[in-house]
Design a protein around this motif. Sequence first.
Motif, PDB file in Angstrom:
ATOM      1  N   ASN A  96       6.099   8.579  14.404  1.00 47.46           N
ATOM      2  CA  ASN A  96       6.974   9.321  13.490  1.00 47.46           C
ATOM      3  C   ASN A  96       7.479   8.419  12.364  1.00 47.46           C
ATOM      4  O   ASN A  96       8.636   8.505  11.945  1.00 47.46           O
ATOM      5  CB  ASN A  96       8.154   9.951  14.237  1.00 47.46           C
ATOM      6  N   ILE A  97       6.585   7.543  11.923  1.00 48.86           N
ATOM      7  CA  ILE A  97       6.885   6.642  10.810  1.00 48.86           C
ATOM      8  C   ILE A  97       5.711   6.687   9.851  1.00 48.86           C
ATOM      9  O   ILE A  97       4.582   6.378  10.238  1.00 48.86           O
ATOM     10  CB  ILE A  97       7.104   5.188  11.291  1.00 48.86           C
ATOM     11  N   GLU A  98       5.945   7.070   8.619  1.00 53.75           N
ATOM     12  CA  GLU A  98       4.892   7.096   7.609  1.00 53.75           C
ATOM     13  C   GLU A  98       5.494   6.907   6.221  1.00 53.75           C
ATOM     14  O   GLU A  98       6.597   7.377   5.942  1.00 53.75           O
ATOM     15  CB  GLU A  98       4.102   8.395   7.678  1.00 53.75           C
ATOM     16  N   GLY A  99       4.786   6.194   5.397  1.00 56.64           N
ATOM     17  CA  GLY A  99       5.279   5.896   4.062  1.00 56.64           C
ATOM     18  C   GLY A  99       4.638   4.622   3.530  1.00 56.64           C
ATOM     19  O   GLY A  99       3.659   4.119   4.091  1.00 56.64           O
ATOM     20  N   PRO A 100       5.177   4.039   2.472  1.00 53.00           N
ATOM     21  CA  PRO A 100       4.606   2.810   1.909  1.00 53.00           C
ATOM     22  C   PRO A 100       4.832   1.615   2.822  1.00 53.00           C
ATOM     23  O   PRO A 100       5.855   1.519   3.502  1.00 53.00           O
ATOM     24  CB  PRO A 100       5.372   2.648   0.586  1.00 53.00           C
ATOM     25  N   VAL A 101       3.863   0.699   2.840  1.00 51.66           N
ATOM     26  CA  VAL A 101       3.985  -0.519   3.628  1.00 51.66           C
ATOM     27  C   VAL A 101       4.070  -1.709   2.674  1.00 51.66           C
ATOM     28  O   VAL A 101       3.377  -1.765   1.664  1.00 51.66           O
ATOM     29  CB  VAL A 101       2.798  -0.685   4.608  1.00 51.66           C
ATOM     30  N   SER A 157       0.860  -1.178   0.000  1.00 54.43           N
ATOM     31  CA  SER A 157       0.000   0.000   0.000  1.00 54.43           C
ATOM     32  C   SER A 157       0.897   1.229   0.000  1.00 54.43           C
ATOM     33  O   SER A 157       1.920   1.261   0.693  1.00 54.43           O
ATOM     34  CB  SER A 157      -0.916   0.021   1.225  1.00 54.43           C
ATOM     35  N   LYS A 158       0.522   2.234  -0.770  1.00 52.77           N
ATOM     36  CA  LYS A 158       1.433   3.346  -1.026  1.00 52.77           C
ATOM     37  C   LYS A 158       1.647   4.280   0.154  1.00 52.77           C
ATOM     38  O   LYS A 158       2.652   4.982   0.218  1.00 52.77           O
ATOM     39  CB  LYS A 158       0.941   4.153  -2.223  1.00 52.77           C
ATOM     40  N   PHE A 159       0.714   4.288   1.141  1.00 52.35           N
ATOM     41  CA  PHE A 159       0.929   5.220   2.262  1.00 52.35           C
ATOM     42  C   PHE A 159       0.177   4.763   3.502  1.00 52.35           C
ATOM     43  O   PHE A 159      -1.030   4.496   3.451  1.00 52.35           O
ATOM     44  CB  PHE A 159       0.481   6.626   1.887  1.00 52.35           C
ATOM     45  N   TYR A 180       9.060 -14.132   6.320  1.00 50.32           N
ATOM     46  CA  TYR A 180       8.110 -13.070   5.972  1.00 50.32           C
ATOM     47  C   TYR A 180       8.363 -11.843   6.840  1.00 50.32           C
ATOM     48  O   TYR A 180       8.639 -11.958   8.035  1.00 50.32           O
ATOM     49  CB  TYR A 180       6.671 -13.550   6.141  1.00 50.32           C
ATOM     50  N   ARG A 181       8.206 -10.694   6.224  1.00 51.45           N
ATOM     51  CA  ARG A 181       8.508  -9.447   6.930  1.00 51.45           C
ATOM     52  C   ARG A 181       7.512  -8.356   6.522  1.00 51.45           C
ATOM     53  O   ARG A 181       7.143  -8.234   5.354  1.00 51.45           O
ATOM     54  CB  ARG A 181       9.935  -9.011   6.600  1.00 51.45           C
ATOM     55  N   LEU A 182       7.083  -7.588   7.511  1.00 51.29           N
ATOM     56  CA  LEU A 182       6.248  -6.412   7.265  1.00 51.29           C
ATOM     57  C   LEU A 182       7.098  -5.190   7.530  1.00 51.29           C
ATOM     58  O   LEU A 182       7.714  -5.076   8.596  1.00 51.29           O
ATOM     59  CB  LEU A 182       5.030  -6.416   8.199  1.00 51.29           C
ATOM     60  N   LEU A 183       7.154  -4.285   6.575  1.00 45.11           N
ATOM     61  CA  LEU A 183       7.990  -3.101   6.770  1.00 45.11           C
ATOM     62  C   LEU A 183       7.308  -1.855   6.212  1.00 45.11           C
ATOM     63  O   LEU A 183       6.584  -1.908   5.219  1.00 45.11           O
ATOM     64  CB  LEU A 183       9.363  -3.289   6.139  1.00 45.11           C
ATOM     65  N   VAL A 184       7.542  -0.761   6.898  1.00 50.66           N
ATOM     66  CA  VAL A 184       7.069   0.555   6.455  1.00 50.66           C
ATOM     67  C   VAL A 184       8.293   1.389   6.126  1.00 50.66           C
ATOM     68  O   VAL A 184       9.136   1.643   6.994  1.00 50.66           O
ATOM     69  CB  VAL A 184       6.231   1.261   7.545  1.00 50.66           C
ATOM     70  N   GLY A 185       8.422   1.786   4.869  1.00 53.61           N
ATOM     71  CA  GLY A 185       9.539   2.627   4.457  1.00 53.61           C
ATOM     72  C   GLY A 185       9.303   4.059   4.893  1.00 53.61           C
ATOM     73  O   GLY A 185       8.453   4.752   4.332  1.00 53.61           O
TER      74      GLY A 185
END
Length: 272
Positions: free
Chosen positions: A75-80, A54-56, A91-96
């Motif tokens: 203070n973390i926002e961006g694509p997931v 998802s883009k944001f 498997y990994r979940l990450l937010v850039g």
Amino acid sequence: KKEYKKASHSQWTLGHWAFQSVMTQQNLEQARMRGLLETLQQKDPDISSIISYSKFVVAYLLEQDGPSPGWRKANIEGPVYLVKRNTLPRYRLLVGNKIKEKPDLIDNLQAEWELDCQKNYVFYKTEDTNERIRGLWFHDDSERQRVEAALESTLEEIRSGRADAPIESQVLAGQANVQQQAQRQAQMGGPQGGPPAQAPMNSGHDMDALYSQFGLRNNTTEQAAPQDSVVVTRASLTATLHALADDDQFIRMVMQKVKAMTIAQERLEAMN
């Protein structure tokens, strides 16, 4: 009879152009996902595929101690991204994180994870009891549902001991869990409100032909090699058609094309 033929021709033409546009959208999406995967692999070469994206999103953390417990922005926002890796953890979940000088949010999926969701929010508790519960806010709830379904399916794979089996074919199975989750209130109360919305064919020759007839230039064939085949599912076709129906530019182009062909057909019939 003449009016029937003209209407039938226009309907066939519109359907033909819509189908070709769906194929173009499929190829564009595949090229975009390849680019995203290559970017992720620059940081983690072991990432083999993107399961969901998802883009944001905006990340929250649940503060349970102190005089005023509640949800706090991380203070973390961006694509997931939900990704699959060639090595453990699988498997990994990450937010850039798009906020400068702030780290990304990276969590490795484990069987002990607890997942709970509500409209526009995905909440999850990791296996580490010392870590705070996470919350991800999605501007588009349809994207939230897609990511939630992928997470449900992946966790099911991990818990069943089939974590190395292909996961992509199982994603739709998670939709049933999403619907069940949507019918009840999440036990974790989410943050009130939400942040403002953020600006958030089978060959290259076919794509070039389609673009040229719309008076556009196709740059994707110069950046990515064409796919040998395109997999079209009922879900992807439905989503793409909905997206096209909401795209004013696409509708204008199609209507202009149909109008031009109708005029040409009428002139041809008048000459005959």
